[in-house]
Design an enzyme around this catalytic site. Sequence first.
Site, PDB file in Angstrom:
ATOM      1  CD  GLU A 298      -7.480  -6.769   4.670  1.00 62.03           C
ATOM      2  OE1 GLU A 298      -6.518  -5.985   4.660  1.00 62.03           O
ATOM      3  OE2 GLU A 298      -8.439  -6.658   5.458  1.00 62.03           O
TER       4      GLU A 298
ATOM      5  CG  ASP B 180      -2.274  -0.470   1.030  1.00 57.92           C
ATOM      6  OD1 ASP B 180      -2.478  -1.217   0.067  1.00 57.92           O
ATOM      7  OD2 ASP B 180      -3.180  -0.108   1.825  1.00 57.92           O
TER       8      ASP B 180
ATOM      9  CB  THR C 170     -13.136  -8.339   9.347  1.00 56.56           C
ATOM     10  OG1 THR C 170     -11.772  -8.064   9.027  1.00 56.56           O
ATOM     11  CG2 THR C 170     -13.502  -7.632  10.625  1.00 56.56           C
TER      12      THR C 170
HETATM   13  C1  LIG Z   1      -9.277   0.286   7.938  1.00 52.78           C
HETATM   14  C2  LIG Z   1      -9.640  -0.159   6.571  1.00 52.78           C
HETATM   15  O1  LIG Z   1     -10.559   0.314   5.999  1.00 52.78           O
HETATM   16  N1  LIG Z   1      -8.865  -1.112   6.024  1.00 52.78           N
HETATM   17  C3  LIG Z   1      -9.149  -1.753   4.766  1.00 52.78           C
HETATM   18  C4  LIG Z   1      -8.881  -0.823   3.639  1.00 52.78           C
HETATM   19  O2  LIG Z   1      -7.534  -0.522   3.710  1.00 52.78           O
HETATM   20  P1  LIG Z   1      -6.974   0.887   3.420  1.00 52.78           P
HETATM   21  O3  LIG Z   1      -7.788   1.939   4.093  1.00 52.78           O
HETATM   22  O4  LIG Z   1      -5.551   0.855   3.752  1.00 52.78           O
HETATM   23  O5  LIG Z   1      -7.193   0.963   1.843  1.00 52.78           O
HETATM   24  P2  LIG Z   1      -6.546   2.116   0.968  1.00 52.78           P
HETATM   25  O6  LIG Z   1      -7.442   3.305   0.977  1.00 52.78           O
HETATM   26  O7  LIG Z   1      -5.158   2.338   1.381  1.00 52.78           O
HETATM   27  O8  LIG Z   1      -6.564   1.457  -0.487  1.00 52.78           O
HETATM   28  C5  LIG Z   1      -5.621   0.455  -0.841  1.00 52.78           C
HETATM   29  C6  LIG Z   1      -4.573   0.983  -1.829  1.00 52.78           C
HETATM   30  O9  LIG Z   1      -5.192   1.246  -3.086  1.00 52.78           O
HETATM   31  C7  LIG Z   1      -4.568   2.368  -3.704  1.00 52.78           C
HETATM   32  N2  LIG Z   1      -5.543   3.465  -3.867  1.00 52.78           N
HETATM   33  C8  LIG Z   1      -6.744   3.439  -3.231  1.00 52.78           C
HETATM   34  C9  LIG Z   1      -7.658   4.465  -3.432  1.00 52.78           C
HETATM   35  C10 LIG Z   1      -7.339   5.544  -4.272  1.00 52.78           C
HETATM   36  O10 LIG Z   1      -8.112   6.500  -4.483  1.00 52.78           O
HETATM   37  N3  LIG Z   1      -6.125   5.540  -4.872  1.00 52.78           N
HETATM   38  C11 LIG Z   1      -5.213   4.530  -4.691  1.00 52.78           C
HETATM   39  O11 LIG Z   1      -4.124   4.577  -5.249  1.00 52.78           O
HETATM   40  C12 LIG Z   1      -3.396   2.777  -2.811  1.00 52.78           C
HETATM   41  O12 LIG Z   1      -2.247   2.095  -3.207  1.00 52.78           O
HETATM   42  C13 LIG Z   1      -3.874   2.286  -1.457  1.00 52.78           C
HETATM   43  O13 LIG Z   1      -2.774   2.137  -0.568  1.00 52.78           O
HETATM   44  O14 LIG Z   1      -9.182  -1.437   2.398  1.00 52.78           O
HETATM   45  C14 LIG Z   1      -8.368  -2.567   2.084  1.00 52.78           C
HETATM   46  C15 LIG Z   1      -8.780  -3.115   0.744  1.00 52.78           C
HETATM   47  O15 LIG Z   1     -10.105  -3.454   0.756  1.00 52.78           O
HETATM   48  C16 LIG Z   1      -8.490  -3.595   3.187  1.00 52.78           C
HETATM   49  O16 LIG Z   1      -9.738  -4.201   3.115  1.00 52.78           O
HETATM   50  C17 LIG Z   1      -8.298  -2.960   4.563  1.00 52.78           C
HETATM   51  O17 LIG Z   1      -8.547  -3.877   5.607  1.00 52.78           O
HETATM   52 MN   LIG Z   2      -3.847   1.562   2.876  1.00 51.38          MN
END
Ligand SMILES: CC(=O)N[C@H]1[C@@H](OP(=O)(O)OP(=O)(O)OC[C@H]2O[C@@H](n3ccc(=O)[nH]c3=O)[C@H](O)[C@@H]2O)O[C@H](CO)[C@H](O)[C@@H]1O
Ligand SMILES: [Mn+2]
Length: 331
Positions: A280, A188, A222
Amino acid sequence: MKLYVFLHRLIYLNTNQNSCKPQIIEKVITKKNWKLKNFGLRSPVGFVYNQPSALVSRTDVASVTSWLAPIIWEGTFDATLIDFIYKQQNLTIATTVFALGKYTRFLKDFLESAEQHYFVGFRVHYYLFTDHPEEVPEVKMGENHRLIVRKVPSMNRWQDISMGRMEILEKLIKNELASEADYIFCLDVDAKFYGRWGVESLGRLVGVIHPWYFDAPRDKFTYERRPESQAYIPVEEGDYYFTGAAFGGSLEDVHHLTKTCREQMNIDIANSIEALWHEESHLNKYFLHNKPSKLLSPEYLWRDINAWAAQIKVVRFSHVAKNNAEVRPNA
Ligand SMILES: CC(=O)N[C@H]1[C@@H](OP(=O)(O)OP(=O)(O)OC[C@H]2O[C@@H](n3ccc(=O)[nH]c3=O)[C@H](O)[C@@H]2O)O[C@H](CO)[C@H](O)[C@@H]1O
Ligand SMILES: [Mn+2]
Protein backbone atom coordinates in the site's frame (compact mmCIF):
# COMPACT_ATOMS: atom_id res chain seq x y z
CA MET A 1 -3.77 -9.24 -31.01
CA LYS A 2 -3.88 -5.63 -32.01
CA LEU A 3 -1.15 -3.94 -33.95
CA TYR A 4 -0.57 -0.29 -33.49
CA VAL A 5 1.19 1.70 -36.07
CA PHE A 6 3.42 4.55 -35.10
CA LEU A 7 4.31 6.95 -37.79
CA HIS A 8 7.62 8.60 -37.26
CA ARG A 9 7.98 11.56 -39.44
CA LEU A 10 11.48 12.62 -40.23
CA ILE A 11 11.79 15.87 -42.01
CA TYR A 12 14.82 16.49 -44.11
CA LEU A 13 15.44 19.94 -45.45
CA ASN A 14 16.89 19.92 -48.89
CA THR A 15 20.29 21.57 -48.97
CA ASN A 16 19.66 22.84 -52.47
CA GLN A 17 19.10 26.59 -52.06
CA ASN A 18 16.58 26.81 -54.86
CA SER A 19 14.14 24.21 -53.65
CA CYS A 20 13.45 24.16 -49.91
CA LYS A 21 10.76 21.42 -50.02
CA PRO A 22 10.47 19.44 -46.78
CA GLN A 23 10.63 15.74 -47.48
CA ILE A 24 8.56 13.48 -45.23
CA ILE A 25 9.73 9.94 -44.71
CA GLU A 26 7.30 7.63 -42.92
CA LYS A 27 8.81 4.86 -40.88
CA VAL A 28 6.39 2.16 -39.73
CA ILE A 29 7.01 0.46 -36.41
CA THR A 30 4.65 -2.26 -35.17
CA LYS A 31 4.17 -2.86 -31.49
CA LYS A 32 2.17 -5.48 -29.59
CA ASN A 33 -0.27 -3.83 -27.25
CA TRP A 34 -2.80 -4.77 -24.57
CA LYS A 35 -6.35 -5.26 -25.69
CA LEU A 36 -8.07 -1.97 -24.88
CA LYS A 37 -11.04 -1.05 -26.96
CA ASN A 38 -11.47 2.63 -27.49
CA PHE A 39 -14.83 3.24 -29.02
CA GLY A 40 -15.41 6.63 -27.43
CA LEU A 41 -18.49 7.19 -25.29
CA ARG A 42 -21.18 6.48 -27.85
CA SER A 43 -24.75 6.97 -26.73
CA PRO A 44 -27.55 5.09 -28.50
CA VAL A 45 -29.98 7.00 -30.70
CA GLY A 46 -33.35 7.76 -29.12
CA PHE A 47 -32.32 6.88 -25.58
CA VAL A 48 -33.99 9.17 -23.06
CA TYR A 49 -32.38 10.01 -19.72
CA ASN A 50 -32.18 12.84 -17.19
CA GLN A 51 -30.59 16.06 -18.41
CA PRO A 52 -27.10 16.55 -16.96
CA SER A 53 -26.53 19.98 -15.44
CA ALA A 54 -23.64 22.39 -15.92
CA LEU A 55 -24.56 24.01 -12.60
CA VAL A 56 -25.99 21.51 -10.18
CA SER A 57 -23.80 18.82 -8.67
CA ARG A 58 -22.73 17.44 -5.30
CA THR A 59 -21.58 20.42 -3.25
CA ASP A 60 -20.37 18.55 -0.16
CA VAL A 61 -17.55 16.64 -1.88
CA ALA A 62 -14.97 17.26 -4.60
CA SER A 63 -15.79 15.41 -7.79
CA VAL A 64 -12.62 16.30 -9.67
CA THR A 65 -8.92 16.39 -8.71
CA SER A 66 -6.52 19.27 -9.36
CA TRP A 67 -5.21 17.31 -12.39
CA LEU A 68 -8.79 16.94 -13.65
CA ALA A 69 -9.42 13.30 -12.89
CA PRO A 70 -13.01 12.58 -11.84
CA ILE A 71 -13.70 11.40 -8.29
CA ILE A 72 -16.69 9.08 -8.31
CA TRP A 73 -19.36 9.62 -5.68
CA GLU A 74 -23.05 8.77 -5.64
CA GLY A 75 -24.82 11.59 -7.46
CA THR A 76 -21.99 12.30 -9.93
CA PHE A 77 -23.08 9.83 -12.61
CA ASP A 78 -26.20 8.44 -14.26
CA ALA A 79 -25.98 4.66 -13.92
CA THR A 80 -28.56 3.96 -16.63
CA LEU A 81 -26.78 6.18 -19.13
CA ILE A 82 -23.26 4.88 -18.55
CA ASP A 83 -24.44 1.27 -18.54
CA PHE A 84 -25.93 1.91 -21.98
CA ILE A 85 -22.77 3.56 -23.25
CA TYR A 86 -20.44 0.81 -22.00
CA LYS A 87 -22.77 -2.05 -23.02
CA GLN A 88 -21.82 -1.34 -26.62
CA GLN A 89 -18.14 -1.94 -25.96
CA ASN A 90 -18.47 -5.67 -25.17
CA LEU A 91 -15.98 -5.39 -22.29
CA THR A 92 -14.38 -8.02 -20.12
CA ILE A 93 -13.36 -7.01 -16.61
CA ALA A 94 -10.75 -9.26 -15.02
CA THR A 95 -10.92 -9.22 -11.23
CA THR A 96 -8.29 -10.71 -8.98
CA VAL A 97 -8.73 -11.85 -5.43
CA PHE A 98 -6.39 -13.71 -3.09
CA ALA A 99 -7.50 -16.07 -0.31
CA LEU A 100 -4.63 -17.85 1.39
CA GLY A 101 -4.66 -19.62 4.74
CA LYS A 102 -7.71 -18.78 6.81
CA TYR A 103 -8.81 -16.04 4.43
CA THR A 104 -10.79 -18.62 2.40
CA ARG A 105 -13.52 -18.04 4.99
CA PHE A 106 -14.21 -14.63 3.40
CA LEU A 107 -14.80 -16.05 -0.07
CA LYS A 108 -18.46 -16.99 0.25
CA ASP A 109 -19.64 -13.51 1.26
CA PHE A 110 -17.24 -11.80 -1.12
CA LEU A 111 -18.33 -13.80 -4.16
CA GLU A 112 -22.04 -13.97 -3.33
CA SER A 113 -22.25 -10.24 -2.71
CA ALA A 114 -20.16 -9.52 -5.83
CA GLU A 115 -22.65 -11.49 -7.88
CA GLN A 116 -25.39 -9.18 -6.56
CA HIS A 117 -23.62 -5.87 -7.15
CA TYR A 118 -20.38 -6.08 -9.14
CA PHE A 119 -20.54 -5.32 -12.88
CA VAL A 120 -23.93 -6.99 -13.15
CA GLY A 121 -24.75 -7.52 -16.84
CA PHE A 122 -21.10 -7.18 -17.92
CA ARG A 123 -18.53 -9.90 -18.55
CA VAL A 124 -16.43 -10.57 -15.44
CA HIS A 125 -13.62 -13.10 -15.09
CA TYR A 126 -12.58 -13.56 -11.47
CA TYR A 127 -9.07 -14.92 -10.94
CA LEU A 128 -8.90 -16.41 -7.48
CA PHE A 129 -5.50 -17.28 -6.04
CA THR A 130 -5.49 -19.65 -3.10
CA ASP A 131 -3.36 -22.29 -1.38
CA HIS A 132 -6.57 -24.23 -0.54
CA PRO A 133 -8.57 -24.71 -3.75
CA GLU A 134 -10.67 -27.38 -1.98
CA GLU A 135 -12.05 -24.67 0.33
CA VAL A 136 -13.42 -22.50 -2.47
CA PRO A 137 -17.20 -22.42 -1.97
CA GLU A 138 -19.73 -23.20 -4.70
CA VAL A 139 -21.16 -19.86 -5.69
CA LYS A 140 -23.62 -19.56 -8.53
CA MET A 141 -22.16 -17.19 -11.11
CA GLY A 142 -24.36 -14.79 -13.04
CA GLU A 143 -24.52 -14.74 -16.80
CA ASN A 144 -21.12 -13.93 -18.31
CA HIS A 145 -19.40 -14.19 -14.92
CA ARG A 146 -16.71 -16.84 -14.55
CA LEU A 147 -14.52 -17.94 -11.64
CA ILE A 148 -11.02 -19.21 -12.41
CA VAL A 149 -9.16 -20.74 -9.46
CA ARG A 150 -5.35 -20.80 -9.32
CA LYS A 151 -3.29 -22.64 -6.74
CA VAL A 152 -0.41 -20.72 -5.18
CA PRO A 153 2.06 -21.80 -2.45
CA SER A 154 1.27 -21.00 1.20
CA MET A 155 3.25 -18.29 2.98
CA ASN A 156 4.14 -17.70 6.60
CA ARG A 157 3.84 -13.92 6.85
CA TRP A 158 0.64 -12.05 6.01
CA GLN A 159 2.77 -9.13 4.87
CA ASP A 160 4.43 -11.39 2.26
CA ILE A 161 1.03 -12.61 1.04
CA SER A 162 -0.21 -9.06 0.73
CA MET A 163 2.94 -7.76 -1.00
CA GLY A 164 3.37 -10.93 -3.11
CA ARG A 165 0.15 -10.06 -4.91
CA MET A 166 1.98 -7.46 -7.03
CA GLU A 167 4.28 -10.00 -8.66
CA ILE A 168 1.49 -12.52 -9.30
CA LEU A 169 -0.67 -9.79 -10.85
CA GLU A 170 2.22 -8.57 -12.98
CA LYS A 171 2.71 -12.08 -14.40
CA LEU A 172 -1.01 -12.77 -14.84
CA ILE A 173 -1.52 -9.60 -16.85
CA LYS A 174 1.55 -10.12 -19.00
CA ASN A 175 1.13 -13.82 -19.66
CA GLU A 176 -2.61 -14.29 -19.85
CA LEU A 177 -4.81 -11.25 -19.84
CA ALA A 178 -3.47 -9.33 -22.81
CA SER A 179 -5.97 -10.86 -25.22
CA GLU A 180 -8.53 -11.80 -22.60
CA ALA A 181 -9.70 -8.67 -20.78
CA ASP A 182 -10.08 -4.94 -21.24
CA TYR A 183 -9.81 -3.79 -17.64
CA ILE A 184 -8.67 -5.26 -14.35
CA PHE A 185 -9.52 -4.65 -10.70
CA CYS A 186 -7.53 -6.12 -7.82
CA LEU A 187 -9.55 -6.47 -4.64
CA ASP A 188 -9.05 -7.59 -1.02
CA VAL A 189 -11.08 -10.66 -0.09
CA ASP A 190 -11.98 -9.64 3.48
CA ALA A 191 -14.66 -7.36 2.13
CA LYS A 192 -18.23 -7.43 0.95
CA PHE A 193 -20.36 -5.61 -1.62
CA TYR A 194 -23.45 -3.74 -0.39
CA GLY A 195 -24.16 -1.55 -3.42
CA ARG A 196 -23.53 -1.11 -7.10
CA TRP A 197 -19.92 -1.19 -8.37
CA GLY A 198 -20.14 -0.79 -12.13
CA VAL A 199 -18.73 0.78 -15.28
CA GLU A 200 -18.54 4.21 -13.62
CA SER A 201 -15.34 2.85 -12.03
CA LEU A 202 -13.58 2.10 -15.32
CA GLY A 203 -10.56 4.15 -16.34
CA ARG A 204 -6.96 3.94 -17.46
CA LEU A 205 -5.56 4.02 -13.93
CA VAL A 206 -7.94 3.87 -10.99
CA GLY A 207 -7.24 4.40 -7.28
CA VAL A 208 -9.61 4.22 -4.32
CA ILE A 209 -9.40 6.82 -1.54
CA HIS A 210 -8.79 5.13 1.82
CA PRO A 211 -11.83 5.34 4.12
CA TRP A 212 -9.79 6.51 7.10
CA TYR A 213 -8.00 9.44 5.49
CA PHE A 214 -10.37 11.10 3.03
CA ASP A 215 -10.70 14.14 5.27
CA ALA A 216 -7.14 14.24 6.64
CA PRO A 217 -4.30 16.69 5.83
CA ARG A 218 -1.44 15.12 3.86
CA ASP A 219 1.05 15.24 6.75
CA LYS A 220 -1.27 12.88 8.67
CA PHE A 221 -1.34 10.29 5.88
CA THR A 222 0.39 7.03 6.83
CA TYR A 223 2.80 7.23 3.89
CA GLU A 224 6.26 5.70 4.33
CA ARG A 225 8.33 8.50 5.89
CA ARG A 226 11.80 6.91 5.99
CA PRO A 227 13.94 8.14 3.07
CA GLU A 228 15.70 4.74 3.02
CA SER A 229 12.59 3.11 1.57
CA GLN A 230 11.63 3.39 -2.09
CA ALA A 231 8.10 4.19 -0.90
CA TYR A 232 9.27 7.36 0.87
CA ILE A 233 7.07 10.43 0.51
CA PRO A 234 8.13 13.66 2.28
CA VAL A 235 5.54 15.30 4.60
CA GLU A 236 4.96 18.22 2.29
CA GLU A 237 4.06 15.95 -0.64
CA GLY A 238 1.12 13.71 -1.51
CA ASP A 239 -2.34 14.08 -3.00
CA TYR A 240 -4.64 11.54 -1.39
CA TYR A 241 -4.08 8.42 0.69
CA PHE A 242 -5.08 5.43 -1.42
CA THR A 243 -6.03 2.00 -0.15
CA GLY A 244 -4.08 -1.08 -1.16
CA ALA A 245 -7.29 -3.10 -0.94
CA ALA A 246 -8.66 -2.00 -4.33
CA PHE A 247 -7.10 -0.57 -7.47
CA GLY A 248 -7.42 -1.14 -11.19
CA GLY A 249 -7.46 0.22 -14.70
CA SER A 250 -6.35 -0.82 -18.16
CA LEU A 251 -4.12 -3.86 -18.45
CA GLU A 252 -1.19 -1.82 -19.65
CA ASP A 253 -1.38 0.68 -16.81
CA VAL A 254 -1.96 -1.88 -14.08
CA HIS A 255 0.86 -4.00 -15.48
CA HIS A 256 3.20 -1.03 -15.19
CA LEU A 257 1.92 -0.32 -11.67
CA THR A 258 2.39 -3.89 -10.42
CA LYS A 259 5.79 -4.23 -12.08
CA THR A 260 7.02 -0.96 -10.60
CA CYS A 261 5.74 -1.77 -7.09
CA ARG A 262 7.31 -5.24 -7.28
CA GLU A 263 10.65 -3.77 -8.35
CA GLN A 264 10.56 -1.09 -5.63
CA MET A 265 9.70 -3.69 -2.97
CA ASN A 266 12.64 -5.82 -4.13
CA ILE A 267 14.99 -2.86 -3.73
CA ASP A 268 13.61 -2.39 -0.21
CA ILE A 269 14.21 -6.08 0.56
CA ALA A 270 17.81 -5.76 -0.66
CA ASN A 271 18.18 -2.77 1.68
CA SER A 272 16.56 -4.67 4.60
CA ILE A 273 13.64 -2.29 4.90
CA GLU A 274 9.89 -3.00 4.68
CA ALA A 275 7.55 -0.09 4.04
CA LEU A 276 5.14 0.78 6.86
CA TRP A 277 2.01 -0.42 5.03
CA HIS A 278 3.76 -2.76 2.65
CA GLU A 279 2.52 -2.68 -0.96
CA GLU A 280 0.00 0.00 0.00
CA SER A 281 2.91 2.35 0.74
CA HIS A 282 4.47 1.59 -2.65
CA LEU A 283 1.11 2.00 -4.36
CA ASN A 284 0.79 5.47 -2.83
CA LYS A 285 4.26 6.37 -4.02
CA TYR A 286 3.35 5.13 -7.50
CA PHE A 287 0.13 7.16 -7.60
CA LEU A 288 1.99 10.29 -6.51
CA HIS A 289 4.12 10.21 -9.65
CA ASN A 290 1.68 8.41 -11.98
CA LYS A 291 -1.55 10.26 -11.32
CA PRO A 292 -4.65 8.09 -11.50
CA SER A 293 -7.01 9.05 -14.32
CA LYS A 294 -10.00 8.27 -12.11
CA LEU A 295 -10.46 8.15 -8.34
CA LEU A 296 -13.14 6.22 -6.54
CA SER A 297 -14.51 7.76 -3.34
CA PRO A 298 -14.49 5.76 -0.09
CA GLU A 299 -17.94 4.48 -1.10
CA TYR A 300 -15.84 1.94 -3.02
CA LEU A 301 -13.97 0.82 0.07
CA TRP A 302 -15.62 1.57 3.35
CA ARG A 303 -15.17 -0.30 6.60
CA ASP A 304 -18.04 -2.08 8.33
CA ILE A 305 -16.71 -0.75 11.62
CA ASN A 306 -16.24 2.83 10.40
CA ALA A 307 -18.23 5.64 11.95
CA TRP A 308 -21.00 7.02 9.77
CA ALA A 309 -19.98 9.95 7.53
CA ALA A 310 -22.45 12.38 5.97
CA GLN A 311 -20.67 12.34 2.60
CA ILE A 312 -21.11 8.59 2.15
CA LYS A 313 -24.56 8.19 0.60
CA VAL A 314 -23.99 4.59 -0.52
CA VAL A 315 -21.60 1.99 0.83
CA ARG A 316 -20.69 -0.11 -2.19
CA PHE A 317 -17.80 -2.27 -0.98
CA SER A 318 -16.66 -2.54 2.60
CA HIS A 319 -14.02 -4.27 4.67
CA VAL A 320 -15.64 -6.72 7.08
CA ALA A 321 -14.62 -6.70 10.73
CA LYS A 322 -11.96 -9.35 11.31
CA ASN A 323 -9.77 -10.48 14.16
CA ASN A 324 -6.33 -10.07 12.62
CA ALA A 325 -4.61 -12.11 15.31
CA GLU A 326 -6.95 -15.01 14.64
CA VAL A 327 -6.97 -15.06 10.81
CA ARG A 328 -3.40 -14.16 9.94
CA PRO A 329 -0.62 -16.78 9.93
CA ASN A 330 1.52 -14.37 12.00
CA ALA A 331 -0.17 -11.84 14.24
C1 LIG B 1 -6.08 -1.60 9.19
C2 LIG B 1 -4.93 -2.20 8.47
O1 LIG B 1 -4.14 -2.87 9.03
N1 LIG B 1 -4.86 -1.96 7.15
C3 LIG B 1 -3.75 -2.35 6.32
C4 LIG B 1 -3.77 -3.82 6.09
O2 LIG B 1 -4.96 -4.09 5.44
P1 LIG B 1 -5.81 -5.34 5.72
O3 LIG B 1 -5.96 -5.56 7.19
O4 LIG B 1 -7.05 -5.19 4.96
O5 LIG B 1 -4.89 -6.47 5.10
P2 LIG B 1 -5.41 -7.95 4.88
O6 LIG B 1 -5.22 -8.73 6.14
O7 LIG B 1 -6.77 -7.92 4.33
O8 LIG B 1 -4.40 -8.49 3.77
C5 LIG B 1 -4.53 -8.09 2.42
C6 LIG B 1 -5.05 -9.23 1.53
O9 LIG B 1 -4.06 -10.25 1.43
C7 LIG B 1 -4.68 -11.53 1.35
N2 LIG B 1 -4.31 -12.35 2.51
C8 LIG B 1 -3.70 -11.80 3.60
C9 LIG B 1 -3.32 -12.61 4.66
C10 LIG B 1 -3.59 -13.99 4.64
O10 LIG B 1 -3.28 -14.76 5.57
N3 LIG B 1 -4.21 -14.49 3.55
C11 LIG B 1 -4.58 -13.71 2.48
O11 LIG B 1 -5.15 -14.21 1.52
C12 LIG B 1 -6.19 -11.28 1.29
O12 LIG B 1 -6.59 -11.15 -0.04
C13 LIG B 1 -6.31 -9.96 2.01
O13 LIG B 1 -7.53 -9.31 1.68
O14 LIG B 1 -2.67 -4.22 5.30
C14 LIG B 1 -2.67 -3.69 3.97
C15 LIG B 1 -1.46 -4.20 3.24
O15 LIG B 1 -0.31 -3.86 3.90
C16 LIG B 1 -2.71 -2.18 4.04
O16 LIG B 1 -1.47 -1.71 4.46
C17 LIG B 1 -3.80 -1.69 4.98
O17 LIG B 1 -3.76 -0.29 5.16
MN1 LIG C 1 -8.20 -6.43 3.82
